[in-house]
Design a protein around this motif. Structure first.
Motif, PDB file in Angstrom:
ATOM      1  N   THR A  30       0.878  -1.168   0.000  1.00  0.00           N
ATOM      2  CA  THR A  30       0.000   0.000   0.000  1.00  0.00           C
ATOM      3  C   THR A  30       0.913   1.215   0.000  1.00  0.00           C
ATOM      4  OG1 THR A  30      -1.705  -1.152   1.271  1.00  0.00           O
ATOM      5  CG2 THR A  30      -1.808   1.254   1.235  1.00  0.00           C
ATOM      6  N   ILE A  32       1.192   5.224   0.642  1.00  0.00           N
ATOM      7  CA  ILE A  32       0.508   6.311   1.355  1.00  0.00           C
ATOM      8  C   ILE A  32       1.353   7.574   1.280  1.00  0.00           C
ATOM      9  CG2 ILE A  32      -0.409   7.115   3.563  1.00  0.00           C
ATOM     10  CD1 ILE A  32      -0.683   4.167   4.406  1.00  0.00           C
ATOM     11  N   ASN A  35      -2.393  14.134   0.699  1.00  0.00           N
ATOM     12  CA  ASN A  35      -3.393  14.472  -0.302  1.00  0.00           C
ATOM     13  C   ASN A  35      -3.111  15.863  -0.870  1.00  0.00           C
ATOM     14  OD1 ASN A  35      -5.635  14.609  -1.889  1.00  0.00           O
ATOM     15  ND2 ASN A  35      -7.105  14.698  -0.221  1.00  0.00           N
ATOM     16  N   LYS A  43      -3.380   7.898  -7.816  1.00  0.00           N
ATOM     17  CA  LYS A  43      -4.616   7.119  -7.676  1.00  0.00           C
ATOM     18  C   LYS A  43      -4.913   6.386  -8.975  1.00  0.00           C
ATOM     19  CE  LYS A  43      -8.299   5.795  -5.453  1.00  0.00           C
ATOM     20  NZ  LYS A  43      -8.186   4.744  -4.453  1.00  0.00           N
ATOM     21  N   ASP A  48      -6.602   1.055  -5.759  1.00  0.00           N
ATOM     22  CA  ASP A  48      -6.905   0.835  -4.345  1.00  0.00           C
ATOM     23  C   ASP A  48      -5.667   0.502  -3.512  1.00  0.00           C
ATOM     24  OD1 ASP A  48      -6.459  -1.740  -5.269  1.00  0.00           O
ATOM     25  OD2 ASP A  48      -8.268  -2.585  -4.380  1.00  0.00           O
ATOM     26  N   LYS A  49      -4.501   0.481  -4.140  1.00  0.00           N
ATOM     27  CA  LYS A  49      -3.235   0.276  -3.427  1.00  0.00           C
ATOM     28  C   LYS A  49      -2.642   1.615  -2.983  1.00  0.00           C
ATOM     29  CE  LYS A  49      -2.566  -4.174  -3.626  1.00  0.00           C
ATOM     30  NZ  LYS A  49      -2.389  -4.910  -2.375  1.00  0.00           N
ATOM     31  N   THR A  51      -3.454   5.408  -1.001  1.00  0.00           N
ATOM     32  CA  THR A  51      -4.325   6.209  -0.138  1.00  0.00           C
ATOM     33  C   THR A  51      -3.546   7.415   0.369  1.00  0.00           C
ATOM     34  OG1 THR A  51      -5.955   6.112   1.637  1.00  0.00           O
ATOM     35  CG2 THR A  51      -3.850   5.001   2.036  1.00  0.00           C
ATOM     36  N   THR A  52      -4.262   8.347   0.951  1.00  0.00           N
ATOM     37  CA  THR A  52      -3.617   9.580   1.393  1.00  0.00           C
ATOM     38  C   THR A  52      -3.965   9.922   2.835  1.00  0.00           C
ATOM     39  OG1 THR A  52      -5.445  10.938   0.562  1.00  0.00           O
ATOM     40  CG2 THR A  52      -3.569  10.579  -0.926  1.00  0.00           C
ATOM     41  N   LYS A  74      -6.090   8.466  11.571  1.00  0.00           N
ATOM     42  CA  LYS A  74      -6.233   7.780  10.278  1.00  0.00           C
ATOM     43  C   LYS A  74      -5.124   6.754  10.092  1.00  0.00           C
ATOM     44  CE  LYS A  74      -7.213   8.284   5.412  1.00  0.00           C
ATOM     45  NZ  LYS A  74      -7.419   9.176   4.271  1.00  0.00           N
ATOM     46  N   LEU A  78      -5.703   2.891   9.263  1.00  0.00           N
ATOM     47  CA  LEU A  78      -5.069   2.229   8.114  1.00  0.00           C
ATOM     48  C   LEU A  78      -4.219   1.045   8.557  1.00  0.00           C
ATOM     49  CD1 LEU A  78      -4.093   5.352   5.986  1.00  0.00           C
ATOM     50  CD2 LEU A  78      -5.804   3.610   5.388  1.00  0.00           C
TER      51      LEU A  78
END
Length: 156
Positions: A30, A32, A35, A43, A48-49, A51-52, A74, A78
Motif C-alpha cells: 500500500t 501512502i 493528499n 490514484k 486501491d493500493k 491512499t492519502t 487515520k 489504516l
C-alpha cells in the motif's frame, strides 16, 4: 506474501520513495502519501493500493496540530485495516505516527534518511531512529550522526 506500507510526505521524500517501485511487485503493498493536487495521478496508477493522509505544514501551527492529530487517527485506522508486516519510509512527519504504531505492534520499521541531508539529521529521522529495525543513510557521513545505521548509498 508480506504486506508492506510504503509511506512518505509529498515532494522530495515521495520522489525518493518512488525509487522503490520495483519492490511493489514482490510484496502486497500500500502506498501512502499526503493528499495534494500533485499526487492525484497516483490514484490512477495504483488504484486501491494508494491512499492519502491530510496535507499540513508546520508553518501554520494551529491548523497543523488538528491535521496531525487527524493523521494519527487515520494512520491507526489504516494500520488496523492493512495489518502490514513492514513499514518502509523516506520520511517525514507524515510517516512518524505510522512508524510508532507499527513499533508498538512489533512490526518492522525501515527508514531511509533523506538524500538531502549529508551532515545533519531530520526531525523525523531522530524520532524514528530509536525504534527502526533498519535505518538506512544515503551518505557515509551520516553514520557519524546515526552510528547504528546502515550506509545504503544513494537511492537515485
Amino acid at each position: 506474501m508480506k504486506k508492506v506500507i510504503f509511506i512518505s510526505s509529498t515532494g522530495g521524500h515521495l520522489t525518493e520513495l518512488m525509487q522503490l517501485v520495483p519492490m511493489f511487485e514482490k510484496v502486497d503493498y500500500t502506498l501512502i502519501t499526503e493528499n495534494t493536487s500533485s499526487n492525484k495521478s497516483l490514484k490512477d496508477t495504483y488504484g486501491d493500493k494508494f491512499t492519502t493522509l491530510a496535507y499540513g505544514t508546520k508553518q501554520h501551527l494551529l491548523p497543523y496540530l488538528f491535521i496531525f492529530s487527524y493523521n494519527i487517527l487515520k494512520s491507526f485506522f489504516l494500520f488496523m485495516k492493512i495489518r502490514p508486516d513492514y513499514i518502509i519510509t523516506t520520511g517525514t512527519h507524515t510517516a512518524v505516527p505510522l512508524c510508532k504504531i507499527a513499533h508498538i505492534f512489533k512490526k518492522k520499521v525501515i527508514y531511509i534518511e533523506t538524500f538531502a541531508n549529508s551532515k545533519t539529521p531530520t526531525k523525523a529521522g531522530q524520532m524514528i531512529y530509536p525504534i527502526a529495525d533498519l535505518f538506512i543513510v544515503q551518505w557515509e557521513s551520516m553514520l557519524a550522526v546515526y552510528p547504528n545505521a546502515v550506509y545504503g548509498g544513494w537511492i537515485f
